[in-house]
Design an enzyme around this catalytic site. Structure first.
Site, PDB file in Angstrom:
ATOM      1  N   LYS A 148       0.838  -1.213   0.000  1.00 20.46           N
ATOM      2  CA  LYS A 148       0.000   0.000   0.000  1.00 20.46           C
ATOM      3  C   LYS A 148       0.869   1.257   0.000  1.00 20.46           C
ATOM      4  CE  LYS A 148      -1.752   1.441   4.151  1.00 20.46           C
ATOM      5  NZ  LYS A 148      -1.425   2.828   4.517  1.00 20.46           N
ATOM      6  N   ASN A 149       1.859   1.273   0.897  1.00 21.09           N
ATOM      7  CA  ASN A 149       2.625   2.503   1.083  1.00 21.09           C
ATOM      8  C   ASN A 149       3.673   2.733  -0.006  1.00 21.09           C
ATOM      9  OD1 ASN A 149       1.046   3.061   3.236  1.00 21.09           O
ATOM     10  ND2 ASN A 149       2.556   2.456   4.796  1.00 21.09           N
ATOM     11  N   CYS A 162      -4.826  12.017  13.546  1.00 20.85           N
ATOM     12  CA  CYS A 162      -5.567  10.768  13.379  1.00 20.85           C
ATOM     13  C   CYS A 162      -5.421   9.969  14.655  1.00 20.85           C
ATOM     14  CB  CYS A 162      -5.138  10.004  12.137  1.00 20.85           C
ATOM     15  SG  CYS A 162      -3.658   9.047  12.332  1.00 20.85           S
ATOM     16  N   ARG A 207       0.398  13.929  13.865  1.00 23.76           N
ATOM     17  CA  ARG A 207       0.892  13.766  12.499  1.00 23.76           C
ATOM     18  C   ARG A 207       0.870  15.057  11.671  1.00 23.76           C
ATOM     19  NH1 ARG A 207      -1.191   8.174  10.099  1.00 23.76           N
ATOM     20  NH2 ARG A 207       0.685   8.439   8.883  1.00 23.76           N
ATOM     21  N   ASP A 244       4.562   0.059  12.155  1.00 13.20           N
ATOM     22  CA  ASP A 244       3.373  -0.563  11.548  1.00 13.20           C
ATOM     23  C   ASP A 244       3.218  -2.043  11.914  1.00 13.20           C
ATOM     24  OD1 ASP A 244       2.735   1.830  10.417  1.00 13.20           O
ATOM     25  OD2 ASP A 244       3.448   1.338   8.407  1.00 13.20           O
ATOM     26  N   ARG A 276      -8.606  -0.729   4.502  1.00 14.17           N
ATOM     27  CA  ARG A 276      -7.733   0.335   3.986  1.00 14.17           C
ATOM     28  C   ARG A 276      -6.376  -0.240   3.581  1.00 14.17           C
ATOM     29  NH1 ARG A 276      -6.296   4.532   7.910  1.00 14.17           N
ATOM     30  NH2 ARG A 276      -4.955   4.915   6.134  1.00 14.17           N
TER      31      ARG A 276
END
Ligand code: EPU
Length: 418
Positions: free
Chosen positions: A22-23, A116, A121, A304, A397
């Site tokens: 994803k990233n 968030c 952030r 993560d 997500r």
């Protein structure tokens, strides 16, 4: 809304294929804004965050064609340069659109991402760097308004190595006038993958993978073809899944070199791990040893994977300490893990975990993607009854069909309507 239901207690067995990261996919898609023509990106995962960036770019006028995990992108005829609040609030990585829009069109209006669940952030380092490159930036009614004629190269020092900050400024710098030097830049594999994408477009970038990236601006870029790297966080989540269920699985289509810190910690926890070029075989230990972990920028232990590793330590033998150094509020999973019987105390940025022999199933939910993944892992090992993980749009997500992949490994897990 859907929920995930898990009947725990089955060791994972078999093999699982890892999706694209994803990233890495998000910046690669954003980078396609830098020039016209059809870009072709491969190994793009089907995720909510990917749909979000596509929705925003569709509003700009970008056109997409897709087949399986191939995404073709064309931004020949853009008519808008605004990323609206309604979409940006669901995905902070929308800030990645700022650098390329400013570089190619000299204007962008992006909703300022708010805090968030995992922390405040801020994006101050992105904005400071763009101002140093000659951009005129002002904040107005919750939006970042940015304008520039042609950005110019600059010496940038990041106070903190920021992943999307480094990516954003790399994209801004590739067509800037002159040389940009990024010091204390992030060197996560996703940053290197973006550098590869940009080089395939004709950019002149050196030093990615170190803390100093040097970019010589070029006048023209061309559309590119690129395969994004496999998702190291997804692979790591399955590794922890094998360890926590005392299973034995093969993780295919991953790059073990991106997971060194986790592999070391899992070995200390007692897992047996065999590495090949693009696969990892892992057998969970009978007795999970407790191991201390501190999150750090790459190649340190990834933030993560912190929540998922905590689920493992919750059933380890003895005490462990997990320290989170990247985000100030990334312990959202703790109170939910406690509801499953985990014994965890938080003291500032440290969690003290007393491993228990077992966790118990419970209804749980989390407001963050990786926290939700840790609850799924806890559910796979929880005894008696069913664990229900609510608010799974967070999981969607960032994990491609997570329940199907775990089911393929023998877990009793499925998705249900609430
Ligand atoms: N920071 C600032 N100012 C800035 C930018 C960052 O103070 O302008 C601080 C952050 O608050 C944080 C630290 O710097 O304390 C590092 O944050 P970073 O900017 O590196 O995080 P990010 O780029 O926003 C990416 C990933 C995250 C991952 C972090 C850390 C993407 C799209 N997101 O976020 O992924 O946790 O790097 O590795 O690449 C996830 O996938 O679940 C996720 C949250």
């Amino acid at each position: 809304m859907d929920k995930i239901v898990i009947e725990g207690g089955r060791p994972l067995k078999g093999s699982v294929k890892i999706s694209g990261a994803k990233n890495a996919a998000l910046p690669a898609i954003a980078a396609s804004l830098l020039t016209g023509g059809w870009h072709r990106l491969k190994r793009i995962p089907q995720l909510r965050d990917i749909n979000t960036i596509k929705s925003i770019m569709s509003k700009f006028g970008t056109v997409f064609r897709e087949e399986n995990d191939i995404l073709e992108i064309n931004s020949d005829n853009l008519t808008s340069f605004e990323a609206p609040y309604e979409l940006v609030k669901t995905m902070r990585a929308s800030i990645l659109l700022l650098g390329p829009l400013l570089a190619r069109y000299g204007k962008a209006k992006i909703s300022l991402p708010g805090g968030c669940a995992i922390g405040a952030r801020p994006v101050n380092l992105h904005l400071k760097a763009l101002v140093a490159m000659g951009a005129d930036i002002y904040l107005d009614h919750g939006y970042i308004n940015a304008e520039a004629n042609r950005l110019r190269g600059a010496e940038i020092f990041f106070d903190i190595p920021t992943v999307t900050g480094t990516e954003n400024i790399m994209m801004a710098a590739v067509t800037a006038k002159g040389k940009t030097v990024l010091r204390n830049s992030a060197n996560e594999p996703e940053v290197l993958d973006l550098a590869d994408t940009l080089r395939a477009m004709g950019a002149d970038i050196e030093g990615d993978g170190t803390d100093t990236i040097v970019i010589e601006g070029v006048n023209d870029l061309k559309p590119c073809e690129h395969s994004v790297i496999p998702d190291r966080i997804e692979a790591g989540t399955f590794m922890i899944g094998a360890a926590i269920t005392r299973g034995n699985i093969k993780i295919e289509g991953c790059l073990p070199g991106h997971l060194t810190s986790l592999i070391e910690k899992l070995k200390l926890a007692g897992a047996k791990i065999d590495l090949a070029d693009e696969s990892i075989t892992i057998q969970g230990p009978d007795l999970i040893e407790s191991v201390d972990v501190m999150t750090m920028p790459y190649p340190g232990f990834p933030t993560d994977l912190q929540a998922q590793f905590m689920a493992l330590m919750a059933v380890a033998d003895g005490w462990s300490i997990i320290r989170e150094t990247i985000f100030e509020n990334r312990f959202i999973h703790v109170s939910e893990l406690r509801r499953m019987g985990a014994d965890i105390e938080i003291n500032g940025s440290q969690a003290l975990i007393k491993g228990k022999e077992r966790l118990f199933s419970a209804p749980v939910m989390a407001t963050d993607l990786r926290a939700s993944a840790s609850l799924v892992l806890a559910g796979l090992v929880a005894k008696e009854g069913r664990t229900e993980v609510h608010r799974i749009y967070h999981l969607d997500r960032g994990y491609e069909t997570i329940e199907k992949k775990f089911r393929g490994l023998g877990a009793s897990i499925w998705r249900e309507k609430e």
